[in-house]
Design an enzyme around this catalytic site. Structure first.
Site, PDB file in Angstrom:
ATOM      1  N   CYS A  98      23.259  52.499 -24.192  1.00 30.26           N
ATOM      2  CA  CYS A  98      24.518  52.500 -24.957  1.00 30.26           C
ATOM      3  C   CYS A  98      24.229  52.655 -26.462  1.00 30.26           C
ATOM      4  CB  CYS A  98      25.332  51.263 -24.642  1.00 30.26           C
ATOM      5  SG  CYS A  98      27.076  51.411 -25.142  1.00 30.26           S
ATOM      6  N   HIS A 185      25.571  51.093 -18.719  1.00 30.04           N
ATOM      7  CA  HIS A 185      24.923  49.775 -18.798  1.00 30.04           C
ATOM      8  C   HIS A 185      24.370  49.358 -17.433  1.00 30.04           C
ATOM      9  CE1 HIS A 185      26.024  48.269 -22.845  1.00 30.04           C
ATOM     10  NE2 HIS A 185      27.083  49.044 -22.713  1.00 30.04           N
ATOM     11  N   GLU A 187      22.495  46.941 -16.884  1.00 27.82           N
ATOM     12  CA  GLU A 187      22.395  45.474 -16.867  1.00 27.82           C
ATOM     13  C   GLU A 187      23.727  44.771 -16.636  1.00 27.82           C
ATOM     14  OE1 GLU A 187      23.637  46.095 -21.170  1.00 27.82           O
ATOM     15  OE2 GLU A 187      22.809  47.240 -19.505  1.00 27.82           O
TER      16      GLU A 187
END
Length: 238
Positions: A98, A185, A187
């Site tokens: 990002c 993302h 994560e």
């Protein structure tokens, strides 16, 4: 032997979410625990001015997401850019997600800016364009959780598109065997995405929020991307 990864944390998450999610560094550590390549991680919050010691050796440096603009000129961003450019010139491997994806593109000669398309939210799918040795088999599109209003709009010279969509043409790219970045993302977990959407409801509008929430019914490929990242790092430089 385990890989050693330095996570450069570029934000603090919202105070009301800290108890459940801790921070982006912790999210990445949790994510990477679930992929098969042995690796150890150290987290340094660069917003607070924390960096690894000069004599520390890592197999790669990962730059996280942030609410900050990658094209901003905050002092901590300028310090981070100088640090990353030095690591790049030394030949170190760099990973970006990002904000990190955008910052590395900018730093290495590309362009990032506020996207005309508006916010990217929820679950988003990308077409894969490359099949590299570090990529394990993957059927169909690549799906990741996203939350961004900025995008890379021009890639650095020598960069190769790994994944794209009509909404985000440069969703993932690599520069030779040294840099690998993703706009999405890996994560994130669904609960964190939902929490962000709820907190930003006033700014997004209810229709946009509901569409993003509905997209979260699908699973995502964060674990796959985590493994790709570690295999990319583990691949010897040519």
């Amino acid at each position: 032997m385990s890989l050693r990864i330095c996570i450069l944390e570029t934000d603090h998450i919202r105070p009301e979410l800290v108890e459940q999610f801790t921070g982006y560094g912790a999210m990445f550590k949790e994510l990477f625990k679930r992929q098969p390549v042995a690796a150890e991680f150290e987290v340094f919050n660069v917003v607070e001015g924390h960096y690894p010691p000069e004599d520390a050796a890592y197999d790669a440096y990962l730059v996280t997401g942030s609410k900050a603009d990658s094209f901003g000129n905050d002092p901590w961003i300028e310090t981070l850019k100088a640090f990353l450019l030095d690591r790049y010139k030394r030949g170190d491997k760099l990973l970006g997600v990002c904000f990190g994806h955008q910052l590395l593109a900018l730093l290495l000669g590309g362009r990032a800016q506020r996207a005309e398309q508006g916010w990217g939210l929820g679950n988003h799918s990308y077409q894969l364009h490359a099949k590299a040795p570090w990529m394990t088999a993957h059927e169909g599109d690549l799906t990741l959780l996203i939350s961004h209003q900025d995008q890379v709009t021009e890639l650095p010279e020598g960069a190769t598109v790994v994944a794209s969509s009509e909404f985000c043409p440069y969703a993932a790219y690599q520069i030779n065997d040294q840099v690998l970045c993703f706009q999405g993302h890996p994560e994130f977990v669904h609960d964190y995405s939902r929490a962000l959407l709820d907190l930003r409801q006033q700014h997004l509008g209810e229709d946009v929020r509901q569409a993003a929430l509905a997209s979260l019914a699908r699973d995502h490929d964060g674990a796959t991307v985590a493994e790709w990242m570690m295999r990319f790092v583990a691949t010897p430089r040519s």
